[in-house]
Design a protein around this motif. Structure first.
Motif, short mmCIF file in Angstrom:
data_model
loop_
_atom_site.label_atom_id
_atom_site.label_comp_id
_atom_site.label_asym_id
_atom_site.label_seq_id
_atom_site.Cartn_x
_atom_site.Cartn_y
_atom_site.Cartn_z
N MET A 1 0.70 -1.24 -0.02
CA MET A 1 0.06 -0.02 -0.08
C MET A 1 0.85 1.14 0.09
N PHE A 2 1.99 1.21 0.80
CA PHE A 2 2.84 2.38 0.84
C PHE A 2 3.68 2.54 -0.49
N ALA A 3 4.05 1.44 -1.00
CA ALA A 3 4.63 1.48 -2.35
C ALA A 3 3.59 2.17 -3.60
N ASP A 4 2.31 1.93 -3.36
CA ASP A 4 1.28 2.55 -4.27
C ASP A 4 1.28 3.94 -3.97
N ASP B 1 4.34 5.65 -5.62
CA ASP B 1 4.03 5.71 -6.95
C ASP B 1 3.14 6.66 -7.35
N PHE B 2 2.08 6.51 -6.71
CA PHE B 2 0.95 7.51 -7.28
C PHE B 2 1.28 8.77 -7.23
N ILE B 3 2.17 9.49 -6.15
CA ILE B 3 2.59 10.68 -6.03
C ILE B 3 3.58 11.20 -7.17
N CYS B 4 4.22 10.04 -7.45
CA CYS B 4 5.58 10.36 -8.41
C CYS B 4 4.77 10.22 -9.80
N TYR B 5 3.80 9.59 -9.98
CA TYR B 5 3.27 9.43 -11.44
C TYR B 5 2.10 10.55 -11.52
N GLN B 6 1.57 11.17 -10.39
CA GLN B 6 0.34 12.19 -10.65
C GLN B 6 0.71 13.63 -10.14
N GLY B 7 1.73 13.46 -9.13
CA GLY B 7 2.10 14.93 -8.80
C GLY B 7 1.36 15.38 -7.38
N LEU B 8 0.46 14.64 -6.82
CA LEU B 8 -0.11 15.29 -5.73
C LEU B 8 0.61 15.72 -4.53
N ARG B 9 0.31 16.53 -3.78
CA ARG B 9 0.86 16.72 -2.58
C ARG B 9 0.67 15.44 -1.54
N VAL B 10 1.38 15.42 -0.69
CA VAL B 10 1.30 14.15 0.33
C VAL B 10 0.01 14.15 0.98
N GLU C 1 -3.28 3.13 -13.30
CA GLU C 1 -3.08 1.69 -12.84
C GLU C 1 -3.07 1.70 -11.45
N VAL C 2 -2.18 2.62 -10.67
CA VAL C 2 -2.03 2.50 -9.17
C VAL C 2 -3.46 2.71 -8.61
N ALA C 3 -4.09 3.86 -9.24
CA ALA C 3 -5.40 4.20 -8.35
C ALA C 3 -6.36 3.05 -8.58
N LYS C 4 -6.25 2.52 -9.61
CA LYS C 4 -7.27 1.20 -9.75
C LYS C 4 -6.95 0.00 -8.69
N ARG C 5 -5.71 -0.33 -8.56
CA ARG C 5 -5.07 -1.28 -7.56
C ARG C 5 -5.56 -0.84 -6.04
N ALA C 6 -5.29 0.64 -5.91
CA ALA C 6 -5.71 1.08 -4.38
C ALA C 6 -7.23 1.10 -4.21
N ARG D 1 -11.98 -1.11 -1.46
CA ARG D 1 -13.22 -1.83 -1.21
C ARG D 1 -13.17 -3.23 -0.49
N ASP D 2 -12.09 -3.80 -0.83
CA ASP D 2 -11.98 -5.22 -0.10
C ASP D 2 -11.93 -4.86 1.47
N ASN D 3 -11.28 -4.05 1.71
CA ASN D 3 -10.93 -3.74 3.45
C ASN D 3 -11.99 -2.61 3.51
N ARG D 4 -13.06 -2.39 3.10
CA ARG D 4 -14.10 -1.32 3.56
C ARG D 4 -13.48 -0.06 4.01
N TRP D 5 -12.28 0.48 3.24
CA TRP D 5 -11.92 1.85 3.62
C TRP D 5 -12.53 2.94 3.07
N ASP D 6 -12.55 4.07 3.83
CA ASP D 6 -13.09 5.22 3.08
C ASP D 6 -12.06 5.83 2.41
N LYS D 7 -10.59 5.71 2.72
CA LYS D 7 -9.60 6.50 1.91
C LYS D 7 -8.87 5.35 1.31
N LEU D 8 -8.43 5.93 0.07
CA LEU D 8 -7.43 4.85 -0.42
C LEU D 8 -6.01 4.38 0.20
#
Length: 413
Positions: free
Chosen positions: A216-219, A222-231, A274-279, A284-291
């Motif tokens: 999860m932390f790897a995703d 990767d998502f920040i590196c590929y999308q440019g969001l702030r942490v 691709e990272v977002a789809k995995r997250a 969903r599987d863990n019933r988390w509100d956040k990715l």
């Protein structure tokens, strides 16, 4: 405004934006320069204390001395009972306008009021009374308290914002904008995660045999590196923020608060999708509100393990914030114009975006390699590759058939 000669007299002009209505510009003449200097001092003192000149006998001062409301057991100050001038008013306006809605507002406010109280302790209640010497005294106090040069510069920038905010008011609360000094800071290495380091970290975190496995932390990285969001924006991500993720042109609306454009929708790029789809499936599987359902503190703890893996614990700037520089490298390497990159990263100033590119290199600098590339020399044509043309040219010289035949045999050797 300096005293000006006016015929046989000397003209005194005093501007004070924070004075009461009708007393913000006072012009009087004196017979001698000494009298003019004394008059100027008298007017400035009256405006500072009462907001008017001349002062009626029953007029109350604008503010009590600062020492009257200093706490006995600390160096802090309580709120005064009276208005203390344009400095305090300008600080209040700046907090309500410039810093309104910013995440930094909570940390700026106490620092800003400490600065206001210090300047008021020098008797400088109005912005027009403050001089460069007062700012140097404030810097000296911050130094003595053990503050770093970068922190001191931050506090000085706060004063500059208050000063410029006051100057832009109608009517203005001050007549000048002071030149703010800057502390010399030590140049430190500005770290960013190179693409090859990103690959190493991603492989390490996903390896089941690794001593520390955290897909999860790897995703998240990767998502920040590929999308440019702030942490902090990535940590608040929810599925509802994505639009058309399974389509051709997906979009994302970040939950940002840092700038006025922080919540502008941006395209989701292929690797990030691709990272977002995995997250999303994991959530969903863990019933988390956040990715990525971890706190900033937990993210910092996990990042500490990544820093140890990369052996960059001794570099203060090796933080998760630097991951946005990796995205800037990807975007620049693929030819994205700087103005477009500014909108994607949602920077307020394009100079901020340019600073990213100066650090990671790109564009014109990459193309500079072309000037030093040595192309392999073209190989010589083998003998006899154009025999027909050579013989034809020999015949044109008037050679006899026997000479031509002999010449042709020589060429074939």
């Amino acid at each position: 405004m300096p005293i000006q000669p006016n015929g046989r007299k000397f003209l005194v002009t005093v501007n004070r934006a924070a004075a009461k209505e009708g007393f913000r510009r006072i012009r009087k003449a004196a017979s001698t320069r000494e009298a003019a200097e004394a008059l100027e001092k008298e007017i400035e003192t009256a405006l500072s204390a009462y907001g008017m000149w001349p002062v009626p006998a029953n007029q109350d001062p604008l503010a009590e001395p600062l020492e009257a409301y200093r706490h006995a057991d600390t160096q802090e100050y309580r709120q005064p009972r009276h208005r203390t001038g344009s400095l305090r008013e300008a600080a209040r306006i700046a907090l309500e306008t410039h810093w309104h809605g910013m995440r930094s507002a909570k940390s700026v406010e106490p620092c800003l009021w400490r600065m206001v109280y210090f300047l008021e302790s020098l008797g400088k209640y109005d912005l027009d009374m403050i001089t460069s010497a007062d700012l140097h005294a404030y810097v000296k106090r911050l130094r003595e308290a053990g503050n770093s040069p970068s922190f001191i510069n931050q506090q000085l920038s706060h004063f500059h914002i208050v000063n410029t905010t006051a100057h832009k008011q109608t009517p203005p609360l001050c007549t000048i904008v002071l030149s703010v000094p800057r502390e010399a800071t030590r140049i430190v290495e500005k770290w960013w995660m190179r693409p090859e380091d990103q690959d190493r970290v991603s492989t390490w975190l996903r390896d089941p045999k690794s001593p520390y496995t955290d897909a999860m932390f790897a995703d998240l990285i990767d998502f920040i590196c590929y999308q440019g969001l702030r942490v902090e924006e990535a940590l608040r991500l929810e599925e509802r923020q994505f639009t058309g993720l399974n389509g051709k042109d997906p979009w994302l609306q970040p939950d940002g608060t840092k700038t006025v454009n922080a919540q502008n929708s941006i395209p989701v790029y292929p690797e990030a999708a691709e990272v977002a789809k995995r997250a999303i499936l994991r959530a969903r599987d863990n019933r988390w509100d956040k990715l990525f359902p971890i706190t900033p503190r937990q993210a910092a703890d996990r990042w500490g393990k990544v820093r140890a893996f990369l052996q960059v614990e001794d570099i203060p700037t090796a933080t998760m914030k630097a991951l946005r520089r990796t995205f800037a490298w990807y975007a620049n390497d693929r030819g994205m114009p700087t103005a477009t990159l500014q909108r994607v990263m949602r920077h307020r100033q394009i100079s901020t975006t340019a600073g990213y590119l100066e650090l990671i290199g790109g564009g014109d600098l990459s193309r500079s390699r072309e000037y030093f590339r040595v192309e392999p020399a073209a190989s010589e044509e083998p003998k006899g590759s154009n025999v027909g043309e050579i013989i034809k040219a020999y015949v044109a010289t008037g050679a006899s058939p026997e000479q031509v035949a002999r010449f042709a045999r020589e060429l074939m050797v």
